[in-house]
Design a protein around this motif. Structure first.
Motif, mmCIF file in Angstrom:
data_model
loop_
_atom_site.group_PDB
_atom_site.id
_atom_site.type_symbol
_atom_site.label_atom_id
_atom_site.label_comp_id
_atom_site.label_asym_id
_atom_site.label_seq_id
_atom_site.Cartn_x
_atom_site.Cartn_y
_atom_site.Cartn_z
ATOM 1 N N PHE A 104 0.830 -1.322 0.208
ATOM 2 C CA PHE A 104 0.039 -0.088 -0.038
ATOM 3 C C PHE A 104 0.910 1.271 -0.064
ATOM 4 N N ASP A 105 2.039 1.341 0.761
ATOM 5 C CA ASP A 105 2.844 2.337 0.925
ATOM 6 C C ASP A 105 3.546 2.716 -0.283
ATOM 7 N N THR A 106 3.979 1.724 -0.987
ATOM 8 C CA THR A 106 4.906 2.073 -2.228
ATOM 9 C C THR A 106 4.194 1.808 -3.358
ATOM 10 N N GLY A 107 3.019 1.126 -3.655
ATOM 11 C CA GLY A 107 2.585 0.683 -4.807
ATOM 12 C C GLY A 107 3.345 -0.722 -5.515
ATOM 13 N N ILE A 108 4.395 -1.004 -4.827
ATOM 14 C CA ILE A 108 5.104 -2.139 -5.542
ATOM 15 C C ILE A 108 4.050 -3.286 -5.589
ATOM 16 N N LEU A 109 3.984 -4.031 -6.803
ATOM 17 C CA LEU A 109 3.199 -5.214 -6.997
ATOM 18 C C LEU A 109 4.247 -6.330 -7.538
ATOM 19 N N SER A 110 4.162 -7.360 -6.802
ATOM 20 C CA SER A 110 4.935 -8.803 -7.157
ATOM 21 C C SER A 110 4.011 -9.995 -7.087
ATOM 22 N N ARG A 111 4.379 -10.773 -7.867
ATOM 23 C CA ARG A 111 3.765 -12.103 -8.020
ATOM 24 C C ARG A 111 4.547 -13.489 -7.945
ATOM 25 N N PHE A 112 4.106 -14.271 -7.105
ATOM 26 C CA PHE A 112 4.688 -15.490 -6.890
ATOM 27 C C PHE A 112 4.034 -16.804 -7.512
ATOM 28 N N VAL A 113 4.473 -17.807 -7.957
ATOM 29 C CA VAL A 113 4.042 -18.873 -8.373
ATOM 30 C C VAL A 113 4.005 -20.051 -7.319
ATOM 31 N N LEU A 131 8.996 9.425 -4.579
ATOM 32 C CA LEU A 131 9.931 8.991 -3.550
ATOM 33 C C LEU A 131 9.559 9.773 -2.369
ATOM 34 N N ASN A 132 9.175 10.988 -2.413
ATOM 35 C CA ASN A 132 9.033 11.937 -1.130
ATOM 36 C C ASN A 132 7.538 12.268 -1.031
ATOM 37 N N HIS A 133 6.625 11.606 -1.667
ATOM 38 C CA HIS A 133 5.188 11.504 -1.563
ATOM 39 C C HIS A 133 4.722 13.004 -1.587
ATOM 40 N N ASP A 134 5.280 13.825 -2.493
ATOM 41 C CA ASP A 134 4.575 15.034 -2.596
ATOM 42 C C ASP A 134 3.579 15.122 -3.894
ATOM 43 N N GLY A 135 3.207 14.191 -4.487
ATOM 44 C CA GLY A 135 2.035 13.973 -5.450
ATOM 45 C C GLY A 135 2.804 14.282 -7.074
ATOM 46 N N LEU A 136 4.228 14.455 -7.040
ATOM 47 C CA LEU A 136 4.884 14.510 -8.237
ATOM 48 C C LEU A 136 6.120 13.741 -8.422
#
Length: 574
Positions: free
Chosen positions: A99-108, A465-470
């Motif tokens: 949730f904080d980073t938006g990083i998405l991974s998938r594991f089989v 990275l600094n969460h300022d919306g840009l």
């Protein structure tokens, strides 16, 4: 109360964003494994962000939990099909969204098990924060399979698969832990369909490390279809039919398990929970079916007082083009049941009772989400203005009178694909997720579906990275500040702020590629080249050298360890 998806206008369907697979078999190639761990940010539609979570996945509705929220992440299980993206055929998979980073991974979890949506894994979070994933084939063998994640808050590494032989054709997994059992140490249940084509269960006293046969919940002439939920302390509730709806004019029954016995809704004792099982009709009848009202279980949850509320579908008047959704709620003394919405036609023939389905909000009994190819209030067919075809859409329903009346708002509309089988995991108090399958569903062994969802709060912008919306030069400065730093003691959120774009607690060439792509995605093609040109020559030259070393030497940079700077001290990957 958890925020609802309210006051929403017409929603268009998200673009079918694709992601690449994080394949555990490549984990020994550091830079390649990092590149294969992808991230995404969905299309903004009327102020909402629809996030793609898996580009090839499906699920049935008789295994749970299909999604859980824990450790600041959303974990979603599904099974792929050869008709979907990449031709991945029958892979049992788990996707993890941070949730904080938006990083998405998938594991089989299991490659090529069986292309069948009945095989999607049930996910359970152990008390230590590690995940248990349990799954089976659609009756083609007798095994329940499971894997346990290696570390809390990390779905990229799992222990080897284990199996339990049920001694009979096995389908489904439904995993629940009751903390008060086993002398207060807790006992975990997994409900399957196995012996006699009935619901049987396995038990574990060590949080899923090992399993043994526990007994048989029901013993019915046909195949009862059961949905479960639990208070996670001392009760497991269930609703059931007598049989499959094509074989019987089903009613709906409710009961619950507590302290080794099974009970009717009002607490009337039925029997001990053992290897014999009871008839579905031994429990409280919630809805009386007949030839013109054939019911099928859909969902069950518990309200804040521990009372169950349920959803189920009914085929009306022997017409597979006319299904209805019903809502029922136990008030402590009796069941209050109401027709809730028109559901429309069956998904396909010969499964004439398959509908788009209902997801109860587990945190709010007055809110539901449905999939229908008709207007839920009038039953009028939904014809998309985008392609002039009829499609299933997602709607939110709200009631203020215990389910007697409902107000409906669209979540999706005028789609070019079907939107089916919504689910909603329990919120962690900060995050919520409404998930569904979007695409083409031809049968339970033939589908081209994306797993998508609406996440709250809104996902972060990748590269911000600094969460300022840009996403701008300041983020690039932050990225350079973390380059080659030792992030092993950071949380994932802290590491992300230091440039770790793929959640491997390192900032290296793979992260550089991901940041470059994120920068261009936010600012236009070629935008990052302009920023790179503004970096002082020595810094730019050094970064290029780092990149070349990574590509040519598999990132074995000479004296790399001496280059690291420790920036975090707490080893917490949540």
């Amino acid at each position: 109360m958890v925020p609802r998806y309210q006051n929403m206008q017409t929603r268009s369907r998200m673009s079918r964003t694709r992601m690449v697979q994080a394949n555990h078999s490549l984990a020994w190639i550091p830079w390649l494994a990092a590149i294969l761990a992808a991230s995404c940010r969905g299309e903004v539609v009327d102020g909402l962000i629809q996030v793609p979570l898996n580009d090839n996945g499906g699920w049935c509705w008789f295994e749970d939990d299909r999604a859980v929220i824990s450790n600041g992440q959303l974990y979603v299980g599904s099974v792929s099909d050869s008709s979907g993206t990449g031709g991945r055929n029958g892979n049992v998979e788990v996707a993890a969204y941070h949730f904080d980073t938006g990083i998405l991974s998938r594991f089989v979890l299991h490659a090529g098990l069986q292309a069948d949506d009945h095989n999607s894994p049930a996910l359970h979070v152990r008390p230590d924060g590690r995940l248990v994933a349990m799954y089976a084939t659609h009756g083609s063998d007798s095994y329940t399979r499971w894997r346990i994640s290696t570390n809390p808050g990390d779905a990229t590494s799992w222990e080897e698969e284990q199996t339990f032989d049920n001694g009979a054709s096995t389908t489904y997994s439904n995993v629940y832990r009751l903390a008060a059992e086993n002398g207060g140490a807790g006992q975990t249940y997994n409900f399957t369909r196995s012996i006699g084509w009935d619901p049987n269960f396995l038990i574990s006293s060590n949080d899923g490390a090992t399993w043994s046969y526990g007994g048989r919940l029901l013993d019915a002439p046909g195949r009862p279809y059961v949905r479960y939920t639990a208070n996670h302390l001392d009760q497991i509730h269930f609703i059931t039919t007598e049989q499959h709806p094509r074989d019987f004019d089903n009613s709906i029954y409710h009961g619950y398990i507590q302290n080794g016995s099974v009970y009717q809704s009002d607490g009337t004792y039925v029997s001990d929970l053992d290897s014999t099982g009871d008839l579905p009709t031994d429990f409280t009848r919630v809805f009386a079916g007949d030839a013109n009202n054939v019911a099928w279980t859909t969902d069950i949850e518990l309200d804040g007082e521990g009372n169950p509320y349920i959803a189920f579908s009914v085929q009306k008047n022997q017409n597979d083009q006319d299904h209805r959704y019903y809502y029922g709620r136990w008030d402590g003394t009796g069941w209050n049941v109401h027709e809730m919405a028109y559901a429309g036609s069956c998904l396909y023939d010969p499964e004439n009772d398959y509908t788009g389905l209902v997801a109860l909000n587990p945190d709010d009994p007055d809110t539901v989400y449905i999939s229908a190819d008709v207007d839920p209030s009038t039953g009028s067919p939904l014809i998309s203005s985008a392609d002039s075809r009829r499609h299933y859409e997602i709607f939110q329903g709200a009631t203020t009178d215990g389910g007697a009346t409902w107000a409906w708002e669209p979540i999706t509309a005028n789609s070019t694909v079907d939107n089916i089988r919504p689910i909603m995991p329990v919120s962690d108090g900060e995050h919520t997720a409404l998930l569904w399958l979007a695409g083409t569903y031809s049968s339970y062994t033939n589908y081209d579906l994306d797993v998508v969802g609406i996440i709250t709060p809104d996902p972060p912008i990748r590269g911000d990275l600094n969460h300022d919306g840009l996403v701008n030069g300041q983020d690039y400065v932050s990225f350079l500040g973390g380059l080659h730093s030792d992030l092993s003691g950071c949380t994932l959120a802290e590491a992300y702020q230091m440039g770790d774009m793929n959640a491997d607690l390192a900032n290296n060439y793979a992260d550089f590629l991901l940041f470059r792509d994120a920068y261009d995605a936010a600012n236009g093609a070629g935008a990052f080249d302009i920023v790179l040109a503004s970096v002082p020559e020595s810094s730019a030259f050094g970064l290029i050298c780092i990149s070349m070393n990574a590509l040519l030497l598999n990132y074995l940079v000479i004296k790399r360890d001496q280059m690291k700077v420790v920036v975090c001290s707490a080893n917490d990957t949540s």
